[in-house]
Design a protein around this motif. Structure first.
Motif, short mmCIF file in Angstrom:
data_model
loop_
_atom_site.label_atom_id
_atom_site.label_comp_id
_atom_site.label_asym_id
_atom_site.label_seq_id
_atom_site.Cartn_x
_atom_site.Cartn_y
_atom_site.Cartn_z
N GLY A 12 0.79 -1.23 0.00
CA GLY A 12 0.00 0.00 0.00
C GLY A 12 0.82 1.27 0.00
O GLY A 12 0.27 2.36 -0.04
N GLU A 13 2.15 1.19 0.07
CA GLU A 13 2.97 2.40 0.08
C GLU A 13 3.11 3.02 -1.30
O GLU A 13 3.25 4.21 -1.43
N GLY A 14 3.08 2.22 -2.33
CA GLY A 14 3.14 2.75 -3.70
C GLY A 14 4.42 3.51 -3.95
O GLY A 14 5.52 3.04 -3.66
N ILE A 15 4.29 4.72 -4.50
CA ILE A 15 5.46 5.51 -4.88
C ILE A 15 6.23 6.02 -3.67
O ILE A 15 7.39 6.39 -3.77
N ARG A 16 5.61 6.04 -2.50
CA ARG A 16 6.30 6.49 -1.29
C ARG A 16 7.48 5.59 -0.95
O ARG A 16 8.40 6.00 -0.26
N SER A 17 7.46 4.35 -1.41
CA SER A 17 8.53 3.42 -1.07
C SER A 17 9.77 3.63 -1.94
O SER A 17 10.84 3.15 -1.61
N PHE A 24 11.99 16.42 -5.68
CA PHE A 24 10.88 15.67 -6.25
C PHE A 24 9.74 15.55 -5.26
O PHE A 24 8.58 15.69 -5.62
N LYS A 25 10.06 15.31 -3.99
CA LYS A 25 9.02 15.17 -2.97
C LYS A 25 8.30 16.49 -2.74
O LYS A 25 7.10 16.51 -2.48
N VAL A 26 9.01 17.63 -2.82
CA VAL A 26 8.37 18.93 -2.61
C VAL A 26 7.49 19.30 -3.79
O VAL A 26 6.37 19.79 -3.62
N THR A 27 7.97 19.05 -5.01
CA THR A 27 7.20 19.45 -6.19
C THR A 27 6.04 18.51 -6.48
O THR A 27 5.11 18.88 -7.18
N ASN A 28 6.08 17.29 -5.95
CA ASN A 28 5.00 16.33 -6.15
C ASN A 28 4.41 15.93 -4.80
O ASN A 28 4.29 14.76 -4.46
N PHE A 29 4.04 16.94 -4.04
CA PHE A 29 3.57 16.73 -2.67
C PHE A 29 2.35 15.81 -2.61
O PHE A 29 2.21 15.01 -1.69
N GLU A 30 1.47 15.91 -3.60
CA GLU A 30 0.22 15.13 -3.57
C GLU A 30 0.48 13.63 -3.65
O GLU A 30 -0.38 12.84 -3.27
N LEU A 31 1.64 13.22 -4.13
CA LEU A 31 1.95 11.80 -4.19
C LEU A 31 2.32 11.23 -2.82
O LEU A 31 2.21 10.03 -2.59
N TYR A 32 2.76 12.09 -1.90
CA TYR A 32 3.22 11.64 -0.60
C TYR A 32 2.27 11.98 0.54
O TYR A 32 2.41 11.47 1.64
#
Length: 86
Positions: A12-17, A24-32
């Motif tokens: 269930g972690e998906g892209i967070r893993s 990348f984490k700041v610009t794609n905040f909605e993914l995390y």
């Protein structure tokens, strides 16, 4: 998010893993970020309200005999429908 000694992603972690840079984490905040159902509900209610209001106003003007016309300069305006016989 991953287990301490195993370093395997949990289900269930998906892209967070995946390993990613801070940029990348700041610009794609909605993914995390986890989804917030309250904010989503308020946004859906606001969007639905705006859409219904626009449909109501358009219907109101059409019942009064107005239609949207494009002028020579490219702007759009509501114009009262007239007959060729008048």
């Amino acid at each position: 998010m991953t287990s301490e000694g195993n370093k395997q992603p949990l289900p269930g972690e998906g892209i967070r893993s995946l390993r990613a840079s801070t940029f990348f984490k700041v610009t794609n905040f909605e993914l995390y970020a986890k989804p917030n159902l309250i904010v989503m509900g308020i946004g859906l209610l606001a969007f639905t309200g705006c859409t219904c209001y626009i449909a109501y106003m358009r219907n109101k003007y059409e019942k009064l005999g107005y239609y949207s016309a494009v002028k020579e300069d490219g702007t759009e305006a509501f114009v009262k429908r007239t007959s060729k016989w008048d």
